[in-house]
Scaffold this motif. Structure first.
Motif, short mmCIF file in Angstrom:
data_model
loop_
_atom_site.label_atom_id
_atom_site.label_comp_id
_atom_site.label_asym_id
_atom_site.label_seq_id
_atom_site.Cartn_x
_atom_site.Cartn_y
_atom_site.Cartn_z
N GLN A 9 38.03 38.89 43.06
CA GLN A 9 37.77 39.68 41.85
C GLN A 9 37.17 38.80 40.76
OE1 GLN A 9 38.26 42.92 40.81
NE2 GLN A 9 38.69 43.55 42.91
N MET A 10 37.76 37.64 40.56
CA MET A 10 37.30 36.73 39.53
C MET A 10 35.86 36.30 39.79
SD MET A 10 36.73 33.32 38.89
CE MET A 10 37.43 32.61 40.38
N GLU B 87 42.72 37.83 44.11
CA GLU B 87 42.46 37.49 42.71
C GLU B 87 41.17 36.66 42.59
OE1 GLU B 87 45.03 34.55 40.90
OE2 GLU B 87 44.91 35.54 38.96
N PHE B 88 41.00 35.70 43.50
CA PHE B 88 39.81 34.86 43.44
C PHE B 88 38.54 35.69 43.68
CE2 PHE B 88 36.55 31.88 44.61
CZ PHE B 88 36.79 30.79 43.78
N VAL C 108 46.17 29.48 45.91
CA VAL C 108 45.07 30.44 45.72
C VAL C 108 45.47 31.83 46.21
CG1 VAL C 108 42.73 31.07 46.49
CG2 VAL C 108 43.26 28.69 45.83
N ASP C 109 45.22 32.84 45.38
CA ASP C 109 45.41 34.24 45.77
C ASP C 109 44.01 34.79 46.10
OD1 ASP C 109 45.31 37.08 45.51
OD2 ASP C 109 47.23 37.05 44.45
N VAL D 170 33.45 37.80 41.52
CA VAL D 170 32.47 38.87 41.31
C VAL D 170 32.10 38.96 39.82
CG1 VAL D 170 32.14 41.38 41.35
CG2 VAL D 170 33.09 40.23 43.34
N GLY D 171 33.11 38.92 38.96
CA GLY D 171 32.84 38.96 37.52
C GLY D 171 32.06 37.75 37.05
#
Lengths: 208, 208
Positions: free
Chosen positions: B151-152, B148-149, B144-145, B154-155
């Motif tokens: 950001q993902m 990145e997680f 897991v980054d 929130v969208g």
């Protein structure tokens, strides 16, 4: 039998819808007007009012045409195809004003007093076809509920494209779609299926 | 040292922001007006223009106050707390007009000619704190980054609440948040961590 008068009406309706999508994409809902759309479409007021009585009616028709605007070439079903569709749609959102306008209106419909989830439902139905064929092929984990996953993905994807739109005018949308899949796939498919999936945009956004 | 004049200005600004959020929630951006907001806040034109020069400026300030409007009680960090936050926010979206208005403006900002991702970024930063503490506690899978997680999520969360808003006026938002977690967690946390997580709304939406 083709009735020439009816054929002409169908064609005019299409021309108006395309012009409306272009105007909504450029001006947003509040900046758009029936007269701007008439001018863009090159139709008379009579033709316009024969098909559409108000700006709101036009906006709803543009939203509803979303799937018509996306010409994803037919192909095999299953998981890979569903992933390809999400990247194809990302490319269309970057390059096709018709798709962009209809998605924008679907997102911002609250602003013009509409709450119509038909277009979300159509996308969920579309995804469900892919998920059911994936199930038949043994590509899904036993605990996955196809209906629930389809609903969840429509929401998550919609927010992903919106976030990308606001952050980078959708320049980073393909990467964001890849991130979404990176974290969703372990809950969707077993390892031996995942290891064969391609999680990246197709060349030029064109479906294989 | 508290300067009474400055204190009063801070208080007036807050009163105006709350009134603006209520008006935007009720009327949307295009239906709202400075005069409606002045009447709701009970402030003079002079006080209004001292703080805000335009409707657009007001809308941007309401969006930016999103995190102030959400009073998530402090507590332990880690994965369970992050999940609790998403359910708490769902409850706030159902019941708190200030949160609802600021989220609505952030989603529909394209309609009034703004593209400002500050509020998305603030939520991503907030989530990152939870993810980093989860990492320290050994709750995350090695691949897991956290950036990145965040950001993902929130969208994906933004789209989930929007879909729920359009489909059921957010009545089904808690179930949709639970669905999102059901499919995201296998890509985020190992089985022995997941089996201890509570994926459901807290009683009355109140954080434990």
């Amino acid at each position: 039998m083709a009735d020439p008068k009816q054929e002409r009406a169908v064609k005019t309706r299409k021309v108006i819808l395309h012009a409306a999508a272009e105007v909504f994409d450029q001006w947003g809902y509040s900046g758009a007007s029936i007269s701007k759309i008439m001018a863009r479409a090159g139709v008379t007021q009579g033709a316009m009012y024969f098909h559409f009585k108000s700006k709101q009616e036009l906006a709803q028709a543009v939203m509803a045409s979303q799937q018509e605007f996306v010409e994803f070439p037919p192909g095999e079903f299953g998981l890979q195809r569903m992933i390809d569709l999400t990247f194809y749609l990302a490319h269309e959102l970057q390059t096709n004003v018709l798709v962009r306008a209809s998605v924008r209106l679907a997102v911002e419909q609250g602003e013009f007093g509409v709450r119509d989830d038909t277009v979300y439902q159509e996308w969920a139905d579309q995804l469900l076809l892919y998920l059911r064929s994936a199930r038949e092929r043994g590509e899904l984990l036993p605990e996955v509920d196809e209906q629930e996953f389809a609903q969840m993905l429509v929401g998550a994807y919609g927010g992903t494209q919106l976030h990308s739109h606001i952050s980078t005018n959708r320049a980073d949308l393909p990467q964001r779609v890849a991130s979404l899949w990176r974290y969703l796939l372990p809950g969707l498919a077993p390892e031996h299926v995942r290891s064969h999936l391609r999680i990246e945009p197709l060349p030029n956004g064109v479906a294989a």
